[in-house]
Design a protein around this motif. Structure first.
Motif, short mmCIF file in Angstrom:
data_model
loop_
_atom_site.label_atom_id
_atom_site.label_comp_id
_atom_site.label_asym_id
_atom_site.label_seq_id
_atom_site.Cartn_x
_atom_site.Cartn_y
_atom_site.Cartn_z
N ALA A 325 49.15 -39.03 -35.19
CA ALA A 325 49.57 -40.51 -34.79
C ALA A 325 49.21 -41.23 -36.00
CB ALA A 325 48.95 -40.30 -33.47
N GLY A 326 48.50 -41.49 -36.14
CA GLY A 326 48.22 -42.50 -37.60
C GLY A 326 49.75 -42.81 -38.22
N THR A 327 49.65 -41.46 -38.63
CA THR A 327 50.75 -41.16 -40.03
C THR A 327 52.20 -41.72 -39.21
OG1 THR A 327 49.59 -39.32 -41.00
CG2 THR A 327 52.32 -39.88 -40.93
N ALA A 328 52.09 -41.01 -37.89
CA ALA A 328 53.97 -41.47 -37.33
C ALA A 328 53.94 -43.01 -37.16
CB ALA A 328 53.23 -40.78 -36.11
N LEU A 329 53.00 -43.49 -36.90
CA LEU A 329 52.72 -45.32 -36.02
C LEU A 329 52.92 -45.89 -37.48
CD1 LEU A 329 50.03 -44.88 -33.88
CD2 LEU A 329 52.07 -45.56 -33.27
N ALA A 330 52.25 -45.59 -38.51
CA ALA A 330 52.43 -46.45 -39.79
C ALA A 330 53.96 -46.42 -39.44
CB ALA A 330 51.76 -45.67 -40.73
N GLY A 331 54.73 -44.92 -39.75
CA GLY A 331 55.96 -44.97 -40.57
C GLY A 331 56.96 -45.67 -39.97
N ALA A 332 56.23 -45.90 -38.19
CA ALA A 332 56.83 -47.00 -37.14
C ALA A 332 56.68 -48.61 -37.72
CB ALA A 332 56.84 -46.75 -35.81
N ILE A 333 56.20 -48.79 -38.00
CA ILE A 333 55.39 -50.38 -37.89
C ILE A 333 55.41 -50.32 -39.54
CG2 ILE A 333 54.59 -49.91 -36.27
CD1 ILE A 333 52.15 -50.49 -37.17
N VAL A 334 55.65 -50.19 -41.09
CA VAL A 334 55.68 -50.09 -41.79
C VAL A 334 56.91 -51.04 -43.02
CG1 VAL A 334 56.56 -48.35 -43.08
CG2 VAL A 334 54.61 -49.66 -44.30
N ALA A 335 57.67 -50.44 -42.08
CA ALA A 335 59.21 -51.66 -42.37
C ALA A 335 59.27 -53.20 -42.17
CB ALA A 335 60.70 -50.57 -41.39
N PRO A 336 58.69 -53.85 -41.25
CA PRO A 336 59.08 -55.26 -40.77
C PRO A 336 57.95 -55.71 -41.89
CG PRO A 336 58.09 -53.79 -38.92
CD PRO A 336 58.31 -52.81 -40.14
N ALA A 337 57.42 -55.97 -41.98
CA ALA A 337 55.58 -55.45 -42.72
C ALA A 337 55.15 -54.56 -44.07
CB ALA A 337 54.94 -56.09 -42.59
N VAL A 338 54.88 -54.94 -45.03
CA VAL A 338 54.22 -53.18 -45.94
C VAL A 338 52.76 -53.55 -45.44
CG1 VAL A 338 53.46 -52.31 -47.96
CG2 VAL A 338 56.08 -53.00 -47.41
N HIS A 339 52.25 -54.18 -45.25
CA HIS A 339 50.71 -54.88 -44.84
C HIS A 339 50.16 -54.62 -43.48
CE1 HIS A 339 50.53 -56.52 -49.09
NE2 HIS A 339 50.88 -58.09 -48.43
N LEU A 340 51.14 -54.53 -42.65
CA LEU A 340 50.63 -54.54 -41.13
C LEU A 340 50.19 -53.08 -41.30
CD1 LEU A 340 50.92 -56.27 -38.76
CD2 LEU A 340 53.18 -54.26 -38.37
N PRO A 341 50.76 -51.85 -41.41
CA PRO A 341 49.11 -50.67 -41.23
C PRO A 341 48.48 -50.67 -41.20
CG PRO A 341 51.78 -50.08 -41.60
CD PRO A 341 51.55 -51.34 -41.81
N LEU A 342 47.62 -51.13 -42.70
CA LEU A 342 46.49 -51.45 -43.19
C LEU A 342 46.40 -52.23 -42.41
CD1 LEU A 342 46.23 -49.85 -47.39
CD2 LEU A 342 45.90 -49.23 -44.93
N VAL A 343 46.56 -53.53 -42.33
CA VAL A 343 45.73 -55.18 -41.77
C VAL A 343 45.20 -54.02 -40.23
CG1 VAL A 343 46.21 -56.66 -40.27
CG2 VAL A 343 46.67 -56.44 -42.66
N LEU A 344 46.04 -53.72 -38.92
CA LEU A 344 45.89 -53.27 -37.77
C LEU A 344 45.06 -51.73 -38.04
CD1 LEU A 344 49.80 -53.17 -36.50
CD2 LEU A 344 47.89 -55.18 -36.33
N ALA A 345 44.86 -51.13 -39.47
CA ALA A 345 43.57 -49.88 -38.84
C ALA A 345 42.60 -51.04 -39.80
CB ALA A 345 44.23 -48.94 -40.87
N ALA A 346 42.12 -51.94 -40.08
CA ALA A 346 41.16 -52.22 -40.43
C ALA A 346 40.56 -53.37 -39.57
CB ALA A 346 41.67 -53.59 -41.68
N ALA A 347 41.89 -54.08 -38.80
CA ALA A 347 41.18 -54.65 -37.35
C ALA A 347 40.67 -53.33 -36.21
CB ALA A 347 42.44 -55.29 -36.77
N LEU A 348 41.57 -52.55 -36.33
CA LEU A 348 41.02 -51.34 -35.36
C LEU A 348 39.27 -50.73 -35.91
CD1 LEU A 348 41.19 -49.53 -33.43
CD2 LEU A 348 43.00 -47.95 -34.84
N ILE A 349 39.20 -50.47 -36.55
CA ILE A 349 37.79 -50.49 -37.25
C ILE A 349 36.67 -51.05 -36.84
CG2 ILE A 349 36.45 -49.39 -39.14
CD1 ILE A 349 38.62 -48.44 -40.72
N ALA A 350 37.58 -52.28 -37.39
CA ALA A 350 36.65 -53.63 -37.14
C ALA A 350 36.30 -53.66 -35.65
CB ALA A 350 36.99 -54.96 -37.22
N VAL A 351 37.11 -53.29 -34.44
CA VAL A 351 36.20 -52.70 -33.10
C VAL A 351 35.64 -51.61 -33.04
CG1 VAL A 351 37.63 -53.02 -31.02
CG2 VAL A 351 38.86 -53.78 -32.59
N ALA A 352 36.17 -50.86 -33.22
CA ALA A 352 35.35 -49.43 -33.03
C ALA A 352 33.71 -49.78 -34.19
CB ALA A 352 36.04 -48.63 -33.57
N VAL A 353 33.40 -50.95 -35.08
CA VAL A 353 32.17 -50.65 -35.72
C VAL A 353 31.65 -51.73 -34.57
CG1 VAL A 353 31.21 -52.14 -37.26
CG2 VAL A 353 33.13 -50.74 -38.11
#
Length: 369
Positions: A325-353
């Motif tokens: 699912a992560g691969t599919a989501l990153a592929g869907a949102i990477v086009a408009p902003a290259v940084h967006l997948p990793l920034v959102l991933a880091a934010a999600l990890i922060a919430v989990a932590v």
């Protein structure tokens, strides 16, 4: 999956069909826990895993051989059957670590480091073998070689130490009850959601590697260097766990290592120059391997004996599903902003932590009451 996708695309099939056939192998992992009870109830769990290896090989081989001669639905169903036993070949084998390493915690954690390494080695050798054989012969031949290798794996599994059933079959919980037990246990609950979140997050790295080459002012092929750095970092991290096993409590280690992974993902997103990006990807691999080892320790140490195999398979299956699912989501949102997948991933990890810290404190408060 690489071999199946190559086989479909080289035969002239449309991309959507190739992707669908590839998904037929990974998606069924989500249902693997519903057959995992056989691991805990079996007189000899090695037999269950060996049979799963052979079933995986037979169905994969049949799908490859029938693909040119039948409607796509036939190989698709065979690949789904192959994927259903996949969790027994990942989490099922990992659940044997206690029998291999013994009861000493240090020995078990060293073995968990080796277990993490086998995932990295397999993830490197498998696609490399497919690429080499596909160039020499065809993707179908590569897939058949992989299918045949599962019979070798079945024989090797039988050489693992024997470990009898930990409880009578009547005491083995059903899959739904096992999942509810994991959700109600603080330590296993944190293991479950943090594993899923990290798997979902790091799956964005390969997609971002390809998309970020322009910004890093390197050739598109340099994306391979970034993904290789991540893979090598993973092997280094697992080797580090083997040499110096994790000493802290697994529950606390997961939280700390997850936070570190989130920070490094932000570093990879905003590296700016190629050498820093390579270093960030390598460090992400190191930390993710250590986090993986911590989750293996948590599964082994916190799961009740009568459901240990199911716990390993449940978490392993959800991890693979989250990665897809992560691969599919990153592929869907990477086009408009290259940084967006990793920034959102880091934010999600922060919430989990943050959730894990609060979860642990609430659990301690309730225990005091």
């Amino acid at each position: 999956m690489v071999a199946i996708v190559l086989m479909a695309t080289t035969s002239g099939a449309p991309g959507w069909l190739a992707g669908l056939l590839g998904a037929c192998i990974t998606a069924p992992h989500l249902f693997g826990p519903f057959i995992a009870g056989s691991l805990d109830a079996a007189r000899d769990g090695r037999t269950v895993i060996a049979l799963a290896c052979m079933a995986h090989g037979v169905t994969l081989g049949a799908a490859v051989l029938l693909y040119p001669m039948t409607w796509p639905i036939v190989p698709a169903l065979l690949l789904i059957a192959s994927g259903l036993v996949g969790p027994l070949l990942t989490g099922g084998i990992s659940s044997r670590l206690a029998a291999i390493a013994g009861s000493d915690r240090t020995s078990q954690r060293r073995a968990q480091g080796w277990d993490v390494a086998t995932y990295g080695i397999g993830g490197t050798i498998g696609p490399s073998l497919v690429a080499a054989v596909s160039a020499w012969a065809s993707p179908a031949v590569a897939a058949l070689i992989l299918a045949g290798s599962t019979f070798v794996a079945a024989a090797v599994v039988r050489l693992l130490p024997f470990s009898g059933p930990v409880a009578p079959g009547s005491e083995i919980p059903r899959p739904g009850r096992t999942l509810m037990m994991m959700v109600s246990s603080g330590k296993l609950r944190r293991t479950l959601y943090m594993t899923v979140v990290i798997a979902l997050s790091v799956a964005a790295l390969p997609i971002t590697a390809v998309a970020s080459t322009g910004e890093l002012r390197v050739e598109p092929a340099a994306a391979g260097v970034l993904t290789a750095a991540y893979g090598l970092g993973g092997l280094v991290g697992s080797a580090g766990v083997m040499i110096r096993p994790l000493r802290a409590e697994a529950d606390l280690s997961m939280t700390c290592l997850a936070a570190a992974v989130g920070v490094v993902l932000l570093g990879a997103a905003f590296a700016g120059v190629f050498p820093l990006a390579v270093a960030a990807y390598a460090l992400a691999g190191v930390l993710n391997s250590r986090f993986f080892a911590a989750t293996l320790a948590a599964r082994s140490e916190y799961a009740p004996a009568q459901a240990r195999g199911q716990v390993f398979v449940w978490i392993g299956a959800l991890k693979i599903t989250a990665g897809s699912a992560g691969t599919a989501l990153a592929g869907a949102i990477v086009a408009p902003a290259v940084h967006l997948p990793l920034v959102l991933a880091a934010a999600l990890i922060a919430v989990a932590v943050a959730a894990s810290i609060l979860d642990r404190r609430l659990g301690r408060g309730i225990a005091r009451i």
